[in-house]
Write a protein that holds these residues in place. Structure first.
Motif, PDB file in Angstrom:
ATOM      1  N   GLN A   1      36.425   6.198  34.257  1.00  0.00           N
ATOM      2  CA  GLN A   1      37.756   5.669  34.544  1.00  0.00           C
ATOM      3  C   GLN A   1      37.851   4.169  34.257  1.00  0.00           C
ATOM      4  N   VAL A   2      38.899   3.787  33.532  1.00  0.00           N
ATOM      5  CA  VAL A   2      39.195   2.363  33.301  1.00  0.00           C
ATOM      6  C   VAL A   2      40.005   1.833  34.481  1.00  0.00           C
ATOM      7  N   GLU A   3      41.092   2.499  34.793  1.00  0.00           N
ATOM      8  CA  GLU A   3      41.897   2.097  35.955  1.00  0.00           C
ATOM      9  C   GLU A   3      42.804   3.245  36.369  1.00  0.00           C
ATOM     10  N   PHE A   4      43.363   3.137  37.570  1.00  0.00           N
ATOM     11  CA  PHE A   4      44.313   4.124  38.075  1.00  0.00           C
ATOM     12  C   PHE A   4      45.636   3.404  38.294  1.00  0.00           C
ATOM     13  N   ASN A   5      46.690   3.853  37.587  1.00  0.00           N
ATOM     14  CA  ASN A   5      47.999   3.196  37.661  1.00  0.00           C
ATOM     15  C   ASN A   5      48.897   3.899  38.668  1.00  0.00           C
ATOM     16  N   THR A   6      49.477   3.123  39.579  1.00  0.00           N
ATOM     17  CA  THR A   6      50.374   3.720  40.573  1.00  0.00           C
ATOM     18  C   THR A   6      51.812   3.228  40.428  1.00  0.00           C
ATOM     19  N   ILE A   7      52.058   2.321  39.466  1.00  0.00           N
ATOM     20  CA  ILE A   7      53.435   1.845  39.257  1.00  0.00           C
ATOM     21  C   ILE A   7      53.711   1.728  37.763  1.00  0.00           C
ATOM     22  N   ALA A   8      54.941   2.159  37.372  1.00  0.00           N
ATOM     23  CA  ALA A   8      55.426   1.969  36.001  1.00  0.00           C
ATOM     24  C   ALA A   8      54.464   2.509  34.950  1.00  0.00           C
ATOM     25  N   SER A   9      53.818   3.649  35.229  1.00  0.00           N
ATOM     26  CA  SER A   9      52.904   4.244  34.241  1.00  0.00           C
ATOM     27  C   SER A   9      53.744   4.643  33.028  1.00  0.00           C
ATOM     28  N   SER A  10      53.525   3.984  31.914  1.00  0.00           N
ATOM     29  CA  SER A  10      54.460   4.173  30.797  1.00  0.00           C
ATOM     30  C   SER A  10      53.917   5.120  29.735  1.00  0.00           C
TER      31      SER A  10
ATOM     32  N   VAL B   1      33.560  -6.818  32.239  1.00  0.00           N
ATOM     33  CA  VAL B   1      34.919  -7.352  32.199  1.00  0.00           C
ATOM     34  C   VAL B   1      35.289  -7.749  33.625  1.00  0.00           C
ATOM     35  N   MET B   2      35.964  -8.899  33.754  1.00  0.00           N
ATOM     36  CA  MET B   2      36.388  -9.368  35.079  1.00  0.00           C
ATOM     37  C   MET B   2      37.904  -9.185  35.180  1.00  0.00           C
ATOM     38  N   LYS B   3      38.350  -8.603  36.301  1.00  0.00           N
ATOM     39  CA  LYS B   3      39.782  -8.287  36.418  1.00  0.00           C
ATOM     40  C   LYS B   3      40.395  -8.868  37.699  1.00  0.00           C
ATOM     41  N   PRO B   4      41.575  -9.485  37.555  1.00  0.00           N
ATOM     42  CA  PRO B   4      42.335  -9.871  38.746  1.00  0.00           C
ATOM     43  C   PRO B   4      43.190  -8.685  39.212  1.00  0.00           C
ATOM     44  N   GLN B   5      43.919  -8.848  40.291  1.00  0.00           N
ATOM     45  CA  GLN B   5      44.776  -7.773  40.836  1.00  0.00           C
ATOM     46  C   GLN B   5      46.121  -7.798  40.105  1.00  0.00           C
ATOM     47  N   ARG B   6      46.120  -7.420  38.830  1.00  0.00           N
ATOM     48  CA  ARG B   6      47.334  -7.461  38.019  1.00  0.00           C
ATOM     49  C   ARG B   6      47.479  -6.197  37.198  1.00  0.00           C
TER      50      ARG B   6
ATOM     51  N   ASN C   1      42.901  -9.626  31.883  1.00  0.00           N
ATOM     52  CA  ASN C   1      41.458  -9.505  32.104  1.00  0.00           C
ATOM     53  C   ASN C   1      40.676 -10.570  31.350  1.00  0.00           C
ATOM     54  N   VAL C   2      39.454 -10.798  31.825  1.00  0.00           N
ATOM     55  CA  VAL C   2      38.560 -11.763  31.189  1.00  0.00           C
ATOM     56  C   VAL C   2      37.321 -10.990  30.729  1.00  0.00           C
ATOM     57  N   TYR C   3      36.988 -11.124  29.440  1.00  0.00           N
ATOM     58  CA  TYR C   3      35.946 -10.283  28.876  1.00  0.00           C
ATOM     59  C   TYR C   3      34.670 -11.060  28.559  1.00  0.00           C
ATOM     60  N   LYS C   4      33.568 -10.432  28.826  1.00  0.00           N
ATOM     61  CA  LYS C   4      32.241 -10.833  28.334  1.00  0.00           C
ATOM     62  C   LYS C   4      31.968 -12.332  28.470  1.00  0.00           C
ATOM     63  N   SER C   5      31.742 -12.986  27.326  1.00  0.00           N
ATOM     64  CA  SER C   5      31.259 -14.381  27.357  1.00  0.00           C
ATOM     65  C   SER C   5      32.272 -15.344  27.975  1.00  0.00           C
ATOM     66  N   ALA C   6      33.531 -14.924  28.092  1.00  0.00           N
ATOM     67  CA  ALA C   6      34.548 -15.814  28.677  1.00  0.00           C
ATOM     68  C   ALA C   6      34.469 -15.854  30.206  1.00  0.00           C
ATOM     69  N   ILE C   7      33.680 -14.946  30.806  1.00  0.00           N
ATOM     70  CA  ILE C   7      33.698 -14.822  32.271  1.00  0.00           C
ATOM     71  C   ILE C   7      33.143 -16.071  32.993  1.00  0.00           C
ATOM     72  N   PRO C   8      31.924 -16.564  32.607  1.00  0.00           N
ATOM     73  CA  PRO C   8      31.383 -17.724  33.352  1.00  0.00           C
ATOM     74  C   PRO C   8      32.316 -18.929  33.297  1.00  0.00           C
ATOM     75  N   GLN C   9      32.856 -19.191  32.115  1.00  0.00           N
ATOM     76  CA  GLN C   9      33.753 -20.347  31.957  1.00  0.00           C
ATOM     77  C   GLN C   9      34.983 -20.192  32.852  1.00  0.00           C
TER      78      GLN C   9
ATOM     79  N   MET D   1      33.574  -5.388  36.357  1.00  0.00           N
ATOM     80  CA  MET D   1      33.400  -3.977  35.973  1.00  0.00           C
ATOM     81  C   MET D   1      32.542  -3.882  34.721  1.00  0.00           C
ATOM     82  N   GLU D   2      31.616  -2.923  34.753  1.00  0.00           N
ATOM     83  CA  GLU D   2      30.763  -2.691  33.590  1.00  0.00           C
ATOM     84  C   GLU D   2      31.623  -2.190  32.433  1.00  0.00           C
ATOM     85  N   LEU D   3      31.335  -2.637  31.209  1.00  0.00           N
ATOM     86  CA  LEU D   3      32.105  -2.168  30.058  1.00  0.00           C
ATOM     87  C   LEU D   3      31.708  -0.746  29.696  1.00  0.00           C
ATOM     88  N   ILE D   4      32.693   0.060  29.427  1.00  0.00           N
ATOM     89  CA  ILE D   4      32.474   1.430  28.965  1.00  0.00           C
ATOM     90  C   ILE D   4      32.302   1.350  27.450  1.00  0.00           C
TER      91      ILE D   4
END
Ligand code: ADP
Ligand code: MG
Length: 518
Positions: free
Chosen positions: A149-158, A405-410, A416-424, A440-443
């Motif tokens: 699973q990447v994410e579970f959408n509960t609003i405006a699933s398009s 990948v690092m994810k905020p509550q959005r 999202n912030v990926y890989k090498s961009a995370i520490p910065q 989250m670990e990358l799939i």
């Protein structure tokens, strides 16, 4: 690494005449059948009257997708919907998580405040509707292919309105075009499953509409789509509207669209009524009064829809009204990435995460727990718990962070912030707010190729990554927990170039696709 593509499928179209023919067929079919979007702002300059439509970005061939993974994702959907209905009803659980992230996140904090205000005066509507979408990628681990699973959408699933059409496009091409390529693909060799996402989502909205019952005032009842201003993905929504109207048979269900920004201008709560019915006066004929049975949010999922406190007043008006909201504030909050993380994180040496046990405690739930647990990948908090401290080490390490990948509550892409961009990125966030992110670990899906026709007419051939979404519709009673409707409602396949990290179609990264089961 084993490739899903295998053999000569999907073919690379080296002959420019063949490519041109297929592209022209797709351009025409998509417009003939409403697999379309409004043009991008750049091309919309020449379209002052708002007349133009353009093909949605699509693949020229349905992408190969492992049948077992597809079936597993479909089979687990009603279990997921039921789980998220339970989470939505567990205020204590959500409150704890909201408090953990709210310090670093005003938006979540404001949503919670709307809930608290309504709770104080008491909710009048017990039903909540969820039109959910659970998103997955196929993870390759050695020879093993697993759905994660990447994410579970509960609003405006398009995209439910466009994805059933993408399946039809590929079925059409399979019958009329692929067999006549210089490397012909016999239509009998393609296993293309049916996709009834439009009808499935409409059935969920119709179930809520009928569950609402008749207006005590004798007004006609309606479904109100709350949308963003200048929505480009309007045909996706329109297909759903038409299907809801048709679900009424000889008595079409009245459906209206209202920009989220105009809720307070055109709706009001019934004056001096304990039940706080939501009345809608269509702007084109304000003499008419409809009672809103279902308020379906295709907006309101991110801070951009709340530029002023008036927008929060509007959300409060919906939430405290008697309309069945899709979703309620609590259901929207259940879709926080923090919830997904807590469901997936087991204490060191632990097996089943305690949060999953909390919602599925009975011995008879064991099979459901296993089915859901299998779909999780590793997700960590970034707080000061033991798991959070492990994650902080990973996230600030220039080599370990490359697998995360690092994810905020959005919601809605691009956050999202990926890989090498995370520490910065972390170095720019005060440490006391790190807890409002998850890691989250990358799939890593098996390599695949396809040809993408972009909205601007560009054709891209090459490596792709596919993301499967499975829709679920669920209607439940927030007081009793009774689930009165719970169905798996079709699927979405989105495909992006393998160099792209984000996957959103509306955000311009991905394109519509359908599955060829292999
Ligand atoms: P949003 O709420 O913005 O849609 P997502 O969690 O769906 O956020 O992430 C956006 C995109 O980033 C996904 O569509 C996917 O392409 C990519 N992505 C997110 N999580 C992962 C992951 N764990 N592994 C690989 N790709 C991911
Ligand atoms: Mg997403």
């Amino acid at each position: 690494m084993a490739s899903l593509t295998g053999g000569s499928y999907p073919p690379t179209l080296d002959n420019p005449l063949e490519l041109e023919r297929l592209v022209q067929t797709v351009k025409d079919w998509t417009i003939s059948n409403g697999l379309a979007v409004r043009p991008s702002p750049a091309s919309a300059d020449s379209d002052e009257e708002g007349m133009l439509a353009t093909s949605a970005p699509v693949t020229l061939f349905p992408s190969p997708f492992p049948k077992s993974c597809f079936e597993e994702a479909k089979a687990v959907q009603t279990k997921y919907s039921d789980l998220y209905a339970r989470i939505s009803r567990d205020e204590e659980f959500l409150e704890d998580l909201v408090q953990q992230v709210a310090g670093g996140d005003d938006f979540i904090d404001n949503l919670w405040k709307v809930h608290l205000r309504v709770k104080e005066e008491g909710y009048v509507q017990n039903f909540t509707l969820g039109l959910f979408r659970s998103d997955y990628m196929v993870h390759q681990d050695g020879d093993k292919l697993q759905i994660k699973q990447v994410e579970f959408n509960t609003i405006a699933s398009s995209f439910g309105g466009l994805s059933s059409r993408t399946s039809l496009l590929h079925k059409h091409l399979a019958k009329t075009e692929y067999a006549f390529l210089s490397n012909p693909i016999p239509s009998s060799s393609l296993n293309l499953p049916e996709n009834r996402s439009t009808e499935g989502l409409a059935a969920g909205l119709a179930a809520a509409f009928y569950a609402y019952g008749k207006s005590g005032f004798g007004h006609p009842t309606c479904v109100l789509f709350l949308v963003q201003d200048g929505e480009r993905n309007v045909f996706d929504q329109r297909h759903l509207e038409y299907a809801v109207q048709q679900a009424g048979g000889d008595e079409p269900i009245p459906v209206f669209r209202l920009p989220f920004s105009q809720i307070l201008a055109h709706t009001q709560l019934a004056p001096s009524s304990q039940r706080r019915e939501l009345l809608y006066h269509p702007p084109h004929n304000p003499a008419l009064t409809f009672e809103v049975a279902v308020a379906y949010l295709r907006a309101g999922y991110g801070p951009g829809d709340y530029p002023t406190s008036t927008a929060w007043d509007a959300r409060y008006q919906l939430e405290r009204s008697n309309a069945i909201t899709c979703p309620s504030v609590l259901t929207q909050l259940a879709g926080m990435k923090k919830v997904q993380q807590v469901l997936a994180t087991a204490p060191e040496g632990g097996d089943v995460p305690p949060a999953l046990r909390r919602f599925l405690p009975d011995p008879s739930d064991a099979a459901t727990v296993t089915a859901i647990h299998r779909t999780f990948t590793n997700i960590y908090p970034l707080d000061t718990s033991p798991a959070g401290l492990t994650a902080r080490t990973i996230a600030t390490d220039p080599s370990q962070c490359l697998r995360y990948v690092m994810k905020p509550q959005r919601e809605g892409g691009g956050n999202n912030v990926y890989k090498s961009a995370i520490p910065q990125r972390l170095s720019t966030i005060p440490e006391e707010h790190w807890g409002s992110y998850i890691l989250m670990e990358l799939i890593t899906p098996p390599p695949a190729t396809n040809t993408i026709l972009r909205g601007n007419g560009q054709v891209e051939q090459g490596g792709v990554i596919c993301e499967l979404g499975v829709y679920g519709t669920c209607l439940w009673d927030r007081e009793t927990g009774e689930v009165v409707h719970n169905e798996e409602s079709g699927y979405l396949l989105r495909t992006k170039g393998d160099q792209s990290e984000e996957g959103g179609v509306a955000a311009g990264y991905g394109c519509m696709d359908s599955v060829r089961l292999v």
